[in-house]
Design an enzyme around this catalytic site. Structure first.
Site, PDB file in Angstrom:
ATOM      1  N   THR A   1       2.580 -13.765  10.709  1.00 50.26           N
ATOM      2  CA  THR A   1       3.369 -13.270  11.833  1.00 50.26           C
ATOM      3  C   THR A   1       3.890 -14.403  12.710  1.00 50.26           C
ATOM      4  OG1 THR A   1       1.286 -12.928  13.007  1.00 50.26           O
ATOM      5  CG2 THR A   1       2.261 -11.019  11.904  1.00 50.26           C
TER       6      THR A   1
ATOM      7  N   ARG B   1       0.812  -1.222   0.000  1.00 41.73           N
ATOM      8  CA  ARG B   1       0.000   0.000   0.000  1.00 41.73           C
ATOM      9  C   ARG B   1       0.844   1.270   0.000  1.00 41.73           C
ATOM     10  NH1 ARG B   1      -4.207  -0.821   4.766  1.00 41.73           N
ATOM     11  NH2 ARG B   1      -2.780  -2.488   5.420  1.00 41.73           N
TER      12      ARG B   1
ATOM     13  N   SER C   1      34.605  46.150  -2.276  1.00 40.51           N
ATOM     14  CA  SER C   1      33.448  45.620  -2.986  1.00 40.51           C
ATOM     15  C   SER C   1      33.825  45.174  -4.399  1.00 40.51           C
ATOM     16  CB  SER C   1      32.346  46.675  -3.063  1.00 40.51           C
ATOM     17  OG  SER C   1      31.872  46.996  -1.776  1.00 40.51           O
TER      18      SER C   1
END
Length: 506
Positions: free
Chosen positions: A97, A31, A423
């Site tokens: 299981t 799923r 800069s």
């Protein structure tokens, strides 16, 4: 699921020794609609199986055995990396299981004492819940103890059946239950504590006479009861503990619960979370009291946030350390170390290996990688700093680039303490700017700048007068230039004296 009260409160007894925890992780998880094995889908920052293994450590098992099947290569690879002490066994066929647990016990012929069985797709299971299950099992003297939960709507779950004394008689699966049994609200979680010998004997007598044609572990309880052995049950304090993940919707629901638990614990410990609905903190993260998490904060992996620090808004931190009193906002940081009182953001990207010293600043639209920024040093704006060492108190001007890659290899550069990089400077690695040195704005620095020197590396400016009107006649720029000459005779004189350099760029 809603929180429910336990069926009965177990005595407060120490947790008994657990010989083994068996984790069932062999299912296909169809799923999920995924090529990834279900137990390896992540919730709360780690695979579902990882959360279950972490909870199992609360009962201090001597051994942990994981039953694998579908996607076994990926699951065992994860175990070897994340839980190297865990053992694993292959369930070759999907026989139910009961068959899975028997497969595990066949590899542990010498096992005695208490065996805990749980599922690998229950990431909300808490260690304290397992401790309570094992304590109840020890104090009751039962051959088996079921972890159950009370739900308002038990649809889809196996029901725990009891006799008039309250003792557990059996567990019946939804598909095999009668209408009367379907009305029962107490459900089986799929987690149990067993006496190993009793479990082994009952497993050998399981049948496949049921709707699925499989060996149900739940049938072990009826066998034990028929043998006259007691079976107990204890309900989880938080019914969400037992929720399994079977599809992407339930995965998202588990994520939400894990987030809620983590944030509640943080807030109760003294952390301010301004908007829990927009804040995500994984369980592996550590946040100290008096830290503040602002809206849109996402903390992952081994991230730590020290007291007094402020993270957010809109910050994503992965495996990052944030020092005391630091502020990180609108930033993405991966594998970074942010020192006490440092400032990061907004719109900043700190990549692995970045270290900011005490009071340092990585400002707006700055990217740093494998770079060390000394105490009180600053990279305030629009810069890339890669593979660099920047000394204390230095300032890196806007739009500076550390050109660290020559197309073949990366190279490191350094800027000394209290240096000033102008800069729009490009530092072509490997290069060094000395202590207290300057670079002129717009320079391309390819050679070392000595301490206290000014590094200048740019062409001399020249102006070609009248170029716009000659080469861009009729444009708005040419019209503006003409108006300026009319208004200022000096401009007209300059244009008249200018060159007609046809070699100027077109």
């Amino acid at each position: 699921m809603s929180v429910s009260s336990p069926v009965s409160e177990p005595p407060a007894v120490p947790v008994a020794a657990v010989s083994a925890v068996v984790v069932l992780a062999a299912g296909e998880g169809t799923r999920m609609r995924s090529r990834t094995p279900k137990v390896l889908h992540a919730a709360g920052g780690r695979p579902l199986l990882g959360s279950v293994l972490a909870a199992a450590q609360a009962v201090r098992p001597e051994r942990v055995v994981v039953v694998v099947g579908a996607g076994r290569e990926a699951v065992t690879a994860y175990l070897s990396q994340a839980a190297p002490t865990a053992e694993w066994v292959v369930q070759e066929r999907q026989g139910g299981t009961g068959h899975a647990v028997r497969t595990a016990l066949d590899t542990l012929p010498e096992l005695t004492g208490t065996v805990v069985v749980t599922s690998g797709d229950t990431p909300l299971l808490q260690g304290a819940t397992l401790e309570r299950l094992v304590a109840t099992h020890a104090s009751s003297g039962a051959s088996a103890t079921v972890l159950s939960a009370l739900l308002p709507d038990a649809t889809g779950y196996g029901r725990v059946l009891r006799d008039e004394t309250g003792a557990v008689t059996a567990i019946v699966e939804q598909r095999d239950a009668t209408d009367e049994q379907l009305a029962v609200r107490e459900i089986n979680s799929g987690t149990y504590a067993f006496d190993a010998a009793a479990l082994r004997g009952a497993l050998a007598r399981l049948s496949t006479d049921n709707a699925q044609g499989e060996e149900y572990l739940t049938d072990v309880l009826a066998i034990l009861r028929a043998d006259g052995l007691p079976v107990a049950a204890v309900a989880a304090d938080d019914a969400r503990d037992v929720a399994g993940v079977n599809d992407r919707v339930q995965l998202a629901e588990a994520e939400a619960v894990l987030r809620e638990r983590v944030l509640l614990a943080l807030m109760r410990s003294g952390v301010t979370v301004r908007d829990p609905a927009s804040t995500w903190v994984e369980g592996s993260v550590r946040v100290e009291p008096d830290a503040v998490l602002l809206p849109g904060t996402r903390l992952h992996g081994s991230t730590t946030v020290a007291t007094g620090a402020v993270v957010g808004p809109d910050a994503t931190l992965v495996d990052t350390t944030v020092g005391e009193g630091a502020h990180v906002r609108n930033a993405t940081c991966e594998g970074a170390e942010i020192g006490p009182g440092a400032s990061v953001g907004p719109y900043t990207y700190l990549r692995p290996g970045t270290v900011l010293g005490r009071g340092a600043k990585a400002g707006g639209f700055v990217e740093m990688k494998s770079a060390v920024l000394g105490d009180e040093a600053k990279v305030p704006h629009l810069s890339y700093v890669g593979d660099a060492e920047i000394g204390e108190g230095a300032n890196i001007g806007a739009a500076t680039i550390f050109a660290n890659y020559d197309g073949v290899a990366k190279h490191r550069s350094s800027v000394g303490p209290h240096a000033r990089v102008g800069s729009d400077t490009v530092l072509v690695a490997p290069v060094s700017v000395g202590a207290g040195a300057y670079t002129a704005a717009g320079s391309v620095i390819t050679e070392d700048v000595p301490a206290g020197a000014m590094g200048v590396a740019r062409g001399r400016q020249r102006s070609v007068e009248g170029w716009v009107e000659r080469r861009r006649a009729g444009s708005t720029s040419a019209e503006a230039a003409a108006r300026a000459r009319t208004a200022d005779p000096r401009a007209a004189d300059g244009a008249a004296a200018g060159t007609t350099d046809e070699g100027a760029p077109a």
